[in-house]
Every structure is written in structure tokens, then in C-alpha cells.
Design an enzyme around this catalytic site. Structure first.
Site: not given
Ligand code: CA
Length: 419
Positions: A125, A132, A141, A197, A199, A231, A235, A238, A242, A251, A255, A348, A362
Site C-alpha cells: 500500500d 491526503h 501534526r 481509504e 484507493e 483500505d 485510526r 494505527q 505506527y 490496517k 482490505t 488515499t 479527513e
């Protein structure tokens, strides 16, 4: 290009997803029969195992369509792919003198069950949509600035082939570790921030040699076709796991892909360029062809027990920054062998406006600004019983190349420990 007319009448509607121009490849069964290869034409499926047995189609030396995957054709290479497409067009075109021979091998799609169209060799992926990646930066962040490597490398991670499932497969909300920012300790339980997601998935048709790098143009020739790909992402799981290595359990619970492989040949006329480069790419990532496709994409949401379906996002595959060929080239550049049946998630796909965002994270800005469905309900993340559907269409002059829905319903988490 205009509509290619077929003697299968339903295939001649300008809005039908499966005209003669498309001819996507799937795997199907009907009551009491084995799974086998089929080709969609209008509302019908051409039973490829039966057509092969009847001598109407023969590619290579041995039977390749009486199996529940298209990997054998992929493995034969691009000449065989072109030979089959030309033969199918000849058989199914308006005025074909073989119509009466083909007709007995058509099955109504309404009476068929669809299955995984190919055996997934490995799944990778990517994280290659610029909007995105900027949104993720802003949400997680506090700044849309991209990581220093982002404009130079199609960033990706190795996923799990075992987690890829066909559209229609229900997905259990995953259990896992998550930690609220102000909590001292992590806790275990069902994900509370379950997401999608949006995709595209690129399918590698012919492989590359271990130890041998490839060019972008070679990579482009290796791609057999495309599917829609959801996908699913947890969250909270993750976000906790991550750092420093990237996604893992967040993840790995599912999928989903759409049931029909739309071939690169069918999409050829919809090629479009990648966007202008913010930073010049290193020469090994240069290719001679336009690497993206003009494919309209849509995400639909339907709560349990409610008939009304809400379109929560609309965007286009051409919004991507990196093409599948660039991603595939980068994947193999250090010598990693690519195999027939490898699946590459695009990353994404989000356009510049809120209504074009390809994930709930988002769309609801991490739950700070929940969105409203047509039914009046609000959502930040997915609730149990919600059904999410991806839809994709390339629009030509009087015809449509559709993918078939990529859908999945979320079931409650499995009790742990198991009772
Ligand atoms: Ca993804």
C-alpha cells in the site's frame, strides 16, 4: 473513442458500466457450480470456462479459464492479453457471425455470485496522494507540510495478501491496542475510530526478476489492470502503533476490492498526466507515458436499516501525485522481485475540497467537525452496521467504463477472549 456496439443489447446503454469497450474479468459461480473465470458484458457474464471448452476461445496451449483466478492469463504476458481482448471483441461485436455459438454461454449476472478475481500474491500500500498527505499532516501534526522525503519517493509499506477480500465481505470492527493522548496507559478493545481509504488497486500482470531493477515504462507494461480498493483503517490503533515503523494492525483486518478487473487496455483512452511536480523527480522515476487515468470516484454511506444512501465524497483518480507505474518501478528498483498477482494500493485519493476527501478522518477532520448524512444522522467515524461503498466510472463519448461496486458492511467487534 465512441461506444463499441455489441449484440448483447444491455451493453449498449451509455451509462452501463460494462459495454464492449470494457470487458472486465471476474470469477463467478451459479447455484451448484464451481467458481470459474467470466467476462462482464452488459447484464450478462460470458462463461469463459464453457467458451474455452467449446473451442470459441483458446489462449496458449492449455485450458486457463476453468479456474477461480485470472493469474494464468496474466502470467502469459501482454501478447496473450491483447489476443484475448481482440477475440472477445470479435465474438461479442454487433454483427458477429459467431453470435449463436456464444449465446448459450452467457449467464445473467443477477443469477451469479462473484468471487475474488485473482489470487493476490502480495499486497503493498502506498501513501501517494498529496492532498491526503497534507491533510494527515494538518490533522496529526498541526501542519500541512509534507515529510522531507514525500515529494521524492512514492512512500509505501508492505501489507498482507491474506487481508484482501472481495466486495460484499463483511468486516468485523477490529480489536487492538489504542491510547488516548492524555491517557497514561494503552487499553485493549474495539477500535473507536474506524475509517475507510478510497484507493485504486493496480494489479501486476507479469513479474520482474529478483535483483533486477526496472524502468517506469517497463513497469507500465507489467500492469494488467485495476480495481477499486478500500483500505479499511483503524485510526486509534494505527496512531498508537505506527511510530516509528508505520502501519501494522491498524490496517491488517481487511482490505476490500471491487469484483471486476478493469484492464489497462480498456482504460488506455482515459490516460492523463500526473500533476505538475513540486520538486523534480530523480531520473529513474521518469516515464514516457501519462501514468494516471481520468476515473470519477465516489464514496457512499448507508446506516443499518435505512434505505437512503448518502454520497459522502466525490473525487477523481487523476488527483494522485504518483502513478502506479512510478510506484511499481520504485518498488523493484532495489532488486525486489515483483510477481504476477501482486496488488498495489494507490494511497488515499483526496481532491482539494472537503467534499473530495477520501477518508472519514479527513471528512470529519478527525471527529472535530462531524458530517451529516442525507438522513440527518451525523458521523465522524464508522458505526456498527454502516455499509460503505466505493464506485468508479471513466466517462467516454457515449459509453462508460465502470468497475462494479466495492462494498463492505461493518459488524461489531468479535468478543475477546472468545466465548
Ligand atoms: Ca492506504
Amino acid at each position: 473513442m465512441t461506444l463499441m456496439k455489441s449484440w448483447v443489447e444491455s451493453a449498449n446503454d451509455a451509462n452501463h458500466p460494462f459495454p464492449l469497450n470494457n470487458l472486465p474479468y471476474g470469477v463467478f459461480s451459479t447455484a451448484g457450480t464451481e467458481e470459474r473465470c467470466g467476462v462482464a458484458i452488459g447484464d450478462m457474464i460470458l462463461d469463459m470456462a464453457a467458451a474455452e471448452e467449446a473451442g470459441l476461445v483458446q489462449i496458449g496451449d492449455i485450458a486457463i479459464f476453468d479456474v477461480p483466478y485470472w493469474n494464468d492469463l496474466m502470467d502469459l504476458g501482454a501478447d496473450a492479453w491483447a489476443e484475448l481482448r481482440a477475440r472477445l471483441i470479435a465474438l461479442l461485436s454487433e454483427g458477429s457471425d459467431e453470435k449463436t455459438l456464444v449465446e448459450p454461454h452467457l449467464i445473467a449476472m443477477a443469477h451469479a455470485d462473484l468471487h475474488m478475481p485473482f489470487a493476490v500474491s502480495e499486497y503493498t500500500d502506498f501513501y501517494a496522494g498529496k492532498q491526503h498527505a497534507q491533510n494527515m499532516g494538518s490533522i496529526l501534526r498541526g501542519s500541512p507540510d509534507l515529510p522531507a522525503n514525500w515529494l521524492h519517493i512514492p512512500i509505501g509499506y508492505n501489507g498482507r495478501a491474506s487481508s484482501v477480500v472481495i466486495s460484499g465481505t463483511a468486516i468485523h470492527r477490529p480489536n487492538g491496542q489504542r491510547k488516548a493522548p492524555d491517557a497514561e496507559m494503552p487499553s485493549f478493545g474495539p477500535s473507536m475510530r474506524l475509517d475507510i481509504e478510497l484507493e485504486m488497486g493496480a494489479i501486476v500482470g507479469t513479474g520482474s526478476e529478483f535483483g533486477q531493477p526496472i524502468t517506469v515504462d517497463q513497469a507500465d507494461d507489467m500492469i494488467f489492470g485495476y480495481v477499486l480498493l478500500n483500505d479499511w483503517s483503524a485510526r486509534d490503533i494505527q496512531g498508537w502503533e505506527y511510530q516509528p515503523l508505520g502501519p501494522f494492525q491498524g490496517k491488517a483486518f481487511g482490505t476490500s476490492i471491487s469484483p471486476w478487473i478493469v484492464t489497462a487496455a480498456a482504460l488506455e483512452t482515459f490516460r492523463t498526466s500526473t500533476p505538475e511536480r513540486t520538486k523534480e523527480l530523480l531520473p529513474y522515476l521518469d516515464g514516457s507515458k501519462d501514468g494516471l487515468y481520468d476515473i470519477e470516484l465516489e464514496v457512499l454511506m448507508q446506516p443499518e436499516g435505512i434505505e437512503e444512501v448518502t454520497a459522502i465524497s466525490k473525487t477523481n483518480y487523476s488527483r494522485m501525485y504518483y502513478s502506479a507505474a512510478e510506484q511499481l518501478c520504485h518498488h523493484a528498483i532495489g532488486g525486489c522481485a515483483m510477481n504476477t498477482g501482486d496488488l498495489l494500493g494507490s494511497g488515499t485519493i483526496s481532491g482539494p475540497e472537503r467534499a473530495e476527501y477520501g477518508s472519514l478522518l479527513e471528512l470529519s477532520w478527525a471527529g472535530r467537525e462531524p458530517f451529516t448524512l442525507d438522513t440527518g444522522e451525523t458521523r465522524s467515524f464508522i458505526e456498527d452496521g454502516d455499509t460503505l461503498t466505493l464506485r468508479g466510472n471513466a466517462r467516454g463519448d457515449g459509453f462508460t467504463i465502470g468497475f462494479g461496486d466495492c462494498t463492505g458492511k461493518i459488524l461489531p467487534a468479535v468478543a475477546w477472549p472468545a466465548k
